[in-house]
Design a protein around this motif. Sequence first.
Motif, PDB file in Angstrom:
ATOM      1  N   ASP A 122       0.889  -1.103   0.088  1.00 24.71           N
ATOM      2  CA  ASP A 122       0.058  -0.036  -0.131  1.00 24.71           C
ATOM      3  C   ASP A 122       0.858   1.253  -0.023  1.00 24.71           C
ATOM      4  O   ASP A 122       0.557   2.212  -0.748  1.00 24.71           O
ATOM      5  CB  ASP A 122      -0.977  -0.119   1.287  1.00 24.71           C
TER       6      ASP A 122
ATOM      7  N   ASP B 173      -4.395   7.603  -3.556  1.00 27.10           N
ATOM      8  CA  ASP B 173      -5.053   6.515  -3.485  1.00 27.10           C
ATOM      9  C   ASP B 173      -5.325   5.773  -4.867  1.00 27.10           C
ATOM     10  O   ASP B 173      -6.322   4.804  -4.966  1.00 27.10           O
ATOM     11  CB  ASP B 173      -6.336   6.542  -2.748  1.00 27.10           C
ATOM     12  N   THR B 174      -4.892   6.477  -6.077  1.00 25.95           N
ATOM     13  CA  THR B 174      -5.268   5.857  -7.320  1.00 25.95           C
ATOM     14  C   THR B 174      -4.854   4.553  -7.505  1.00 25.95           C
ATOM     15  O   THR B 174      -5.843   3.775  -7.852  1.00 25.95           O
ATOM     16  CB  THR B 174      -4.675   6.831  -8.384  1.00 25.95           C
TER      17      THR B 174
ATOM     18  N   ASN C 102      -6.632   1.747  -4.904  1.00 25.73           N
ATOM     19  CA  ASN C 102      -8.007   1.706  -4.887  1.00 25.73           C
ATOM     20  C   ASN C 102      -8.072   0.421  -6.063  1.00 25.73           C
ATOM     21  O   ASN C 102      -9.115  -0.254  -5.972  1.00 25.73           O
ATOM     22  CB  ASN C 102      -8.890   2.849  -5.304  1.00 25.73           C
TER      23      ASN C 102
ATOM     24  N   GLY D 281      -7.359  -4.156  -3.908  1.00 28.43           N
ATOM     25  CA  GLY D 281      -8.176  -4.219  -2.522  1.00 28.43           C
ATOM     26  C   GLY D 281      -7.570  -5.685  -1.944  1.00 28.43           C
ATOM     27  O   GLY D 281      -7.210  -6.569  -2.466  1.00 28.43           O
TER      28      GLY D 281
END
Length: 365
Positions: free
Chosen positions: A158, A173-174, A177, A180
């Motif tokens: 992350d 956060d592109t 996302n 997941g």
Amino acid sequence: MPSPTVPISHYEPAPVTTSTIDYADLTIIDLSKSNTKEGRAQLALQVRDAMSNQGFFYLIGHGYSTEQMERMLDIADIPFSQVSDEEKQKYVAPTKQTGSYQGYKLRQYWHIDGGVRDQVENYNINHDVNRRTHPEAVRPFLPEISQFARHSHMNVLDPILRLMALGLELPEDTLLNMHGWDTQSETYVRFMKYYPRSAEDEEKTKSVWLKGHTDFGTISILYSQPVAALQILARDGTWKWIKHIENAIIVNAGDAMEFLSGGFYRATIHRVVQPPPDQRQYTRLGIFYFCMTDDDVKLAPLVASPLLQRVGFKRWFDKDEDAPLMLEWRKARTSAYGQTTLSKSDKEDGVEEEVINGVVVKHYN
């Protein structure tokens, strides 16, 4: 990570090589500095430079101790040393049929060169460790493997994705996302063990254990281990060794990240070769976390990136709708690897090719 309560045999890694070899000069990223906005801005520039120029970098400050890594190496050896050949057969991944590596890839599945097949065994576990059943000897350690997968995802992957998005001047956060934890994806832990080969096989393959290739996912996370065998193809056309740094992580981009970044973040060509003489009698045990986007993500360039709009980008497909889904790309690459008949390139010596989803995939011999 839970306290280790299950007794386990200790895997003793090889000593670090003392041979003089030509190491790649890779950037070292201290992930602990990513906890602040200012730190992420600084690291994003370093990651951008490393990924656009080399496609590989080292990661330290990732929050996993040396003792925890030693424990995970002990666990990683269990699928190979504590499971019988008969039981392994029950958990072989139907890779060619399904395009999934989940389960065992046993030795001699991949063709290397000159009629020689591989001497590497791997056991692959989806980041959701309950996705399928496992050999009896592995089951007591599933809670620890699950915690390791979660750490690799949340505390390593992350932050890397945030830094790479910032490097493209996109909201941080592109890329996050698209990856997941609770979504449908093939992101997985791999335990991988290389065994020494015969002198005859080394001669036939020119000491290459795995041909030069790119990974097919977005990010590959390799927890550094001491046996020198991994090499990357440098910009000057020479192969450089990857040096072991204790408790560091080696990070590289794969095809899917190259597609998403329009070629800006390079999927670097790498291979595995016979280790230096002082390590050739040892097995080489590795731990990986191979990352892919969610299955339903289209692998088309992120054209909203201000950076890509300035510097330009590459399209592999005429229209975004023609780009494959992550599901399609990983199934096609996985089922084909080491199984298809490759064609010699008309343009590059020592390069073999195959076409997957309309893309020329190269293998470097």
